[in-house]
Design a protein around this motif. Structure first.
Motif, PDB file in Angstrom:
ATOM      1  N   VAL A  37       0.769  -1.371  -0.029  1.00  0.00           N
ATOM      2  CA  VAL A  37       0.621   0.053  -0.115  1.00  0.00           C
ATOM      3  C   VAL A  37       1.105   1.109  -0.039  1.00  0.00           C
ATOM      4  O   VAL A  37       0.534   2.158  -0.935  1.00  0.00           O
ATOM      5  N   ALA A  38       2.006   1.456   0.729  1.00  0.00           N
ATOM      6  CA  ALA A  38       2.652   2.312   1.005  1.00  0.00           C
ATOM      7  C   ALA A  38       4.163   2.293  -0.398  1.00  0.00           C
ATOM      8  O   ALA A  38       3.948   3.662  -0.805  1.00  0.00           O
ATOM      9  N   GLY A  39       4.540   1.201  -0.709  1.00  0.00           N
ATOM     10  CA  GLY A  39       5.794   1.665  -2.024  1.00  0.00           C
ATOM     11  C   GLY A  39       4.977   1.064  -3.427  1.00  0.00           C
ATOM     12  O   GLY A  39       5.485   1.629  -4.125  1.00  0.00           O
ATOM     13  N   PHE A  40       3.131   1.285  -3.389  1.00  0.00           N
ATOM     14  CA  PHE A  40       3.355   0.448  -5.219  1.00  0.00           C
ATOM     15  C   PHE A  40       2.968   2.260  -5.641  1.00  0.00           C
ATOM     16  O   PHE A  40       3.523   3.042  -6.730  1.00  0.00           O
ATOM     17  N   PRO A  41       1.532   3.264  -5.312  1.00  0.00           N
ATOM     18  CA  PRO A  41       2.007   4.536  -5.305  1.00  0.00           C
ATOM     19  C   PRO A  41       2.449   5.462  -5.438  1.00  0.00           C
ATOM     20  O   PRO A  41       2.900   6.015  -6.593  1.00  0.00           O
ATOM     21  N   ILE A  42       4.216   5.933  -4.505  1.00  0.00           N
ATOM     22  CA  ILE A  42       4.418   6.844  -3.893  1.00  0.00           C
ATOM     23  C   ILE A  42       5.402   6.437  -4.948  1.00  0.00           C
ATOM     24  O   ILE A  42       5.534   7.697  -6.066  1.00  0.00           O
ATOM     25  N   PRO A  43       5.799   5.973  -5.939  1.00  0.00           N
ATOM     26  CA  PRO A  43       6.897   5.860  -7.602  1.00  0.00           C
ATOM     27  C   PRO A  43       5.597   6.305  -8.284  1.00  0.00           C
ATOM     28  O   PRO A  43       6.681   7.013  -9.300  1.00  0.00           O
TER      29      PRO A  43
ATOM     30  N   GLY B 280      14.650  -0.635  19.149  1.00  0.00           N
ATOM     31  CA  GLY B 280      13.644  -1.458  20.724  1.00  0.00           C
ATOM     32  C   GLY B 280      12.207  -1.562  20.219  1.00  0.00           C
ATOM     33  O   GLY B 280      11.918  -2.427  21.234  1.00  0.00           O
ATOM     34  N   ASP B 281      11.978  -0.850  19.725  1.00  0.00           N
ATOM     35  CA  ASP B 281      10.621  -0.471  19.669  1.00  0.00           C
ATOM     36  C   ASP B 281       9.555  -1.673  19.287  1.00  0.00           C
ATOM     37  O   ASP B 281       9.184  -1.242  17.849  1.00  0.00           O
ATOM     38  N   PRO B 282       8.678  -2.957  19.234  1.00  0.00           N
ATOM     39  CA  PRO B 282       7.801  -3.131  18.831  1.00  0.00           C
ATOM     40  C   PRO B 282       6.980  -3.357  17.907  1.00  0.00           C
ATOM     41  O   PRO B 282       6.439  -2.851  16.420  1.00  0.00           O
ATOM     42  N   ASP B 283       6.473  -1.762  18.735  1.00  0.00           N
ATOM     43  CA  ASP B 283       5.227  -0.878  17.806  1.00  0.00           C
ATOM     44  C   ASP B 283       5.804  -0.439  16.870  1.00  0.00           C
ATOM     45  O   ASP B 283       5.128   0.292  15.496  1.00  0.00           O
ATOM     46  N   ALA B 284       7.080  -0.080  16.717  1.00  0.00           N
ATOM     47  CA  ALA B 284       7.774   0.349  15.543  1.00  0.00           C
ATOM     48  C   ALA B 284       8.732  -0.235  14.355  1.00  0.00           C
ATOM     49  O   ALA B 284       8.337   0.179  13.652  1.00  0.00           O
ATOM     50  N   PHE B 285       8.313  -1.470  14.822  1.00  0.00           N
ATOM     51  CA  PHE B 285       8.748  -1.944  13.396  1.00  0.00           C
ATOM     52  C   PHE B 285       8.721  -2.203  12.701  1.00  0.00           C
ATOM     53  O   PHE B 285       9.091  -1.855  11.313  1.00  0.00           O
ATOM     54  N   ARG B 286       7.388  -1.836  11.979  1.00  0.00           N
ATOM     55  CA  ARG B 286       6.764  -2.052  10.792  1.00  0.00           C
ATOM     56  C   ARG B 286       6.443  -1.217  10.337  1.00  0.00           C
ATOM     57  O   ARG B 286       6.645  -1.144   8.679  1.00  0.00           O
ATOM     58  N   HIS B 287       6.325   0.171  11.125  1.00  0.00           N
ATOM     59  CA  HIS B 287       6.857   1.555  10.376  1.00  0.00           C
ATOM     60  C   HIS B 287       8.655   1.255   9.582  1.00  0.00           C
ATOM     61  O   HIS B 287       8.470   2.366   8.803  1.00  0.00           O
ATOM     62  N   ILE B 288       9.356   1.166  10.413  1.00  0.00           N
ATOM     63  CA  ILE B 288      10.745   1.694  10.192  1.00  0.00           C
ATOM     64  C   ILE B 288      11.145   0.452   8.780  1.00  0.00           C
ATOM     65  O   ILE B 288      11.279   1.155   8.290  1.00  0.00           O
ATOM     66  N   PHE B 289      10.424  -0.603   9.241  1.00  0.00           N
ATOM     67  CA  PHE B 289      10.828  -1.445   8.168  1.00  0.00           C
ATOM     68  C   PHE B 289      10.103  -0.916   6.698  1.00  0.00           C
ATOM     69  O   PHE B 289      10.706  -1.398   5.550  1.00  0.00           O
ATOM     70  N   VAL B 290       9.054  -0.876   6.794  1.00  0.00           N
ATOM     71  CA  VAL B 290       7.927   0.051   5.177  1.00  0.00           C
ATOM     72  C   VAL B 290       8.720   1.074   4.938  1.00  0.00           C
ATOM     73  O   VAL B 290       9.482   1.361   3.613  1.00  0.00           O
ATOM     74  N   TRP B 291       8.847   1.736   5.983  1.00  0.00           N
ATOM     75  CA  TRP B 291       9.202   3.499   5.463  1.00  0.00           C
ATOM     76  C   TRP B 291      10.655   3.254   4.750  1.00  0.00           C
ATOM     77  O   TRP B 291      11.069   4.312   4.193  1.00  0.00           O
ATOM     78  N   SER B 292      11.255   2.536   5.287  1.00  0.00           N
ATOM     79  CA  SER B 292      13.365   2.781   4.570  1.00  0.00           C
ATOM     80  C   SER B 292      12.730   1.753   3.760  1.00  0.00           C
ATOM     81  O   SER B 292      13.836   2.496   2.691  1.00  0.00           O
ATOM     82  N   GLY B 293      11.628   0.888   3.212  1.00  0.00           N
ATOM     83  CA  GLY B 293      12.264  -0.144   2.492  1.00  0.00           C
ATOM     84  C   GLY B 293      11.497   1.495   1.130  1.00  0.00           C
ATOM     85  O   GLY B 293      12.143   1.726  -0.307  1.00  0.00           O
ATOM     86  N   VAL B 294      10.383   2.151   1.592  1.00  0.00           N
ATOM     87  CA  VAL B 294       9.842   3.382   0.464  1.00  0.00           C
ATOM     88  C   VAL B 294      11.393   4.287  -0.168  1.00  0.00           C
ATOM     89  O   VAL B 294      11.159   4.374  -0.811  1.00  0.00           O
TER      90      VAL B 294
END
Lengths: 306, 334
Positions: B116-122, B187-201
């Protein structure tokens, strides 16, 4: 492209309305913001790598080196493990890429020939591996049973042919080499081997460049997974595995920090070292990148031919 | 994407180049003889294919044969063929395992969030960049935005650790300047997904935009010319010319990514994992690796079963999505 650009600029000069001008200002601003977001982390890492250990540990570095120092780089250059990893990565990338490109080209040429009986079936055999694979463990077992575990071969042989790269190469041959040329070579008495060597290979130079880049960067230099599962011997580790130990697992050879008495300074050097290492590890690709990005774009374009 | 390639044009061009004489009905025997002749005439091409096919069989198809240990209780002493059959026991074990639900959920959440994050932005970047005609600005932006693609996964994750470091990181420096203390993001489990996805973007947007820019460069300038004559603004031209021309490519890429939702990038997730965030960071691929090659009791059969399940579901998913795309939009991978 060129003709379109000049034509576009002509109509824009004549017809640029107020709405369009506002739109273009917004557009340019957006692009600038994106560029800054991309650049910020890169600049921060580089700035920190040239700062002093004290400035790094005190959190004083933002976007410009503080107390300029090369200590981080000096420490890395004394680290034998990093050098060894560098040399191994060069070895795997060099020989691995030659193997990949060779295999891809000799597979793609026959498969690009329309008169080859069974070409659809064989091509499908390659493409299918893009959709489905035996999986991690069965592949590991094959590599193990061939006696390749913990050898340099394990970093080269299993990579073989990437189906995506095979497809762009087949497309390249089909679209750039007219069948008349092959027919002419045949009439002149050339065998298929001879045609391949004397006609096809010289024409394949652009695609060889693209393939070499794709394989070198994506399959070899930047990956660590193969090494993680197939190699045990420290001396065989590629750079990425060494980087993982230092950057992610935070394990730094204590002898490198031994001359420093002060605990805080030691901690600072530990962090400084990581910044410098990130820069050193990315430099080889970044240096060649401006020269080759054109080829990457070309490769993506060949791949998207419809 | 190569799968878009249609070879109709080339085959039309080649028609007749290698045919023998005029077309007429052949008897079965004659046809077989001609086929054999065509194969024999091209024996050198088959010779070129020998090594690649050998490699394909050994390194890609032999593992598929070996995947049968998913249905056996593999023991190194017996080898693949002699290990006892256990039917679906390994699969049932996975379904009943307490790990089943979190691993599947984590994989899907991470995949769909990335999509959802990575598809439209490019696409947006390509549309925006396509409007810029100033060469220097355009090529600078392109060069800078592709650059992160060439940084290795290990270095990217290393950069994340440094950039978000609670003491020496960029965010910490900023937070200190504002008189706040920086949280420990990594170290914050709640931040993991956001960091993973947005660093990928951050890493892939520029590179993914290349393919869209390539498509935009093939749009017939006459369309834009006509639109300008009709008084269309830039936004209208994007809306009615550029976006429709990107749709087929976007559709194919979407189908392909949907078919790969179970394949969350192993390399990156594995590096970002820590005991703190394992609850959200354990995905199918990392679990397969740990069960098969890292745990104290290596369980090849169990690990293979999970991997096989992932592979089959992924393949079915791709076929289904592709079928739906073809029916709904007339664009599909094959």
């Amino acid at each position: 492209m060129a003709s379109m650009t000049s034509y576009e600029s002509n109509i824009n000069k004549v017809n640029e309305s107020a709405v369009d001008r506002i739109f273009m200002m917004g557009n340019t601003t957006l692009l600038l913001i994106i560029t800054v977001i991309i650049l910020l982390p890169l600049i921060f890492i580089v700035a920190a790598s040239f700062s002093s250990a004290e400035a790094v540990i005190a959190g004083r570095v933002t976007l410009w080196p503080v107390d300029f120092s090369l200590l981080g780089y000096e420490t890395i250059f004394e680290h034998k493990k990093v050098w060894n990893g560098f040399a191994n990565s060069l070895f795997y990338t060099f020989f691995g890429t030659i193997f990949n490109v060779f295999m891809t080209i000799i597979a793609a040429y026959p498969l690009s020939r329309q008169d080859l009986v069974g070409r659809r079936f064989i091509t499908f055999g390659f493409i299918f591996t893009m959709l489905f694979s035996g999986g991690l463990i069965p592949t590991y077992m094959v590599v193990r049973d061939l006696g390749l575990l913990n050898t340099r071969w394990a970093m080269i042989l299993p990579t073989g042919i990437g189906p995506f790269n095979l497809l762009i190469t087949i497309t390249f041959f089909r679209t750039t080499i007219p069948p008349e040329l092959i027919e002419a070579a045949r009439i002149d008495g050339a065998s298929d081997f001879r045609t391949f060597r004397s006609v096809i290979l010289p024409l394949a130079r652009p695609i060889i460049a693209v393939l070499a880049l794709f394989y070198a960067v994506n399959t070899h230099w930047n990956t660590y997974f193969q090494a993680l599962i197939y190699l045990k011997d420290q001396d065989l580790f590629p750079l990425q595995i060494v980087l993982r130990e230092i950057l992610i697992q935070n394990s730094i050879d204590a002898s490198m920090l031994i001359d420093i008495e002060d605990l805080v300074a030691r901690e600072g050097l530990r962090e400084l070292l990581k910044y410098s290492l990130i820069v050193v590890a990315s430099v080889p690709v970044m240096i060649i990148y401006p020269f080759v990005q054109r080829h990457f774009v070309k490769g993506m374009m060949i791949g998207s031919v419809k | 994407m190569p799968v878009l390639i249609s070879d109709q044009a080339t085959s039309a061009r080649n028609a007749g180049a290698y045919r023998f004489g005029a077309r007429r009905r052949l008897s079965g025997r004659e046809a077989r003889a001609k086929l054999w002749l065509r194969i024999r005439r091209n024996w050198q091409l088959y010779a070129l294919l020998f090594l690649p096919i050998l490699w394909l069989i050994v390194f890609r198809y032999a593992p598929m044969y070996g995947a049968q240990i998913a249905f056996r209780q593999y023991s190194p002493a017996f080898g693949i063929e002699a290990s006892p059959w256990v039917g679906l026991a390994n699969f049932e074990r996975f379904f009943n395992s307490p790990k089943f639900e979190p691993v599947i959920v984590n994989t899907l959440v991470l995949s769909f969030y990335s999509l959802v994050a990575g598809f439209p932005i490019p696409i947006l970047l390509a549309l925006s960049l396509n409007q810029v005609k100033a060469r220097l600005f355009r090529s600078s932006v392109q060069m800078i935005t592709y650059a992160p693609h060439f940084i290795s996964t290990v270095v990217i994750v290393g950069m994340l650790f440094q950039f978000l470091h609670p003491r020496v990181g960029f965010t910490a420096v900023l937070a200190n300047a504002l008189g706040m203390s920086a949280p420990n993001w990594m170290g914050d489990p709640d931040a993991f997904r956001h960091i993973f996805v947005w660093s990928g973007v951050w890493q892939e947007t520029g590179f993914s935009a290349i393919i869209y820019l390539a498509v935009l460069s093939t749009v017939d300038p006459a369309l834009h010319e006509a639109a300008v004559v009709d008084g269309a603004s830039r936004l209208q031209r994007i809306r009615y010319i550029d976006i429709p021309s990107l749709l087929p490519t976007a559709m194919v890429l979407l189908v392909l990514s949907t078919g790969r939702v179970l394949e969350v990038a192993f390399e990156k997730v594995y590096l970002m994992q820590s005991p703190l965030n394992l609850g959200v960071a354990e995905v199918i691929n990392t679990y397969v690796y740990k069960v098969g090659l890292l745990s104290p009791i290596l369980d090849f059969s169990y690990s293979t079963a999970i991997g096989l399940l992932k592979g089959i579901v992924g393949l079915l998913l791709l076929i289904t999505v592709n079928h739906a795309a073809r029916r709904l939009t007339a664009n599909s991978v094959w």
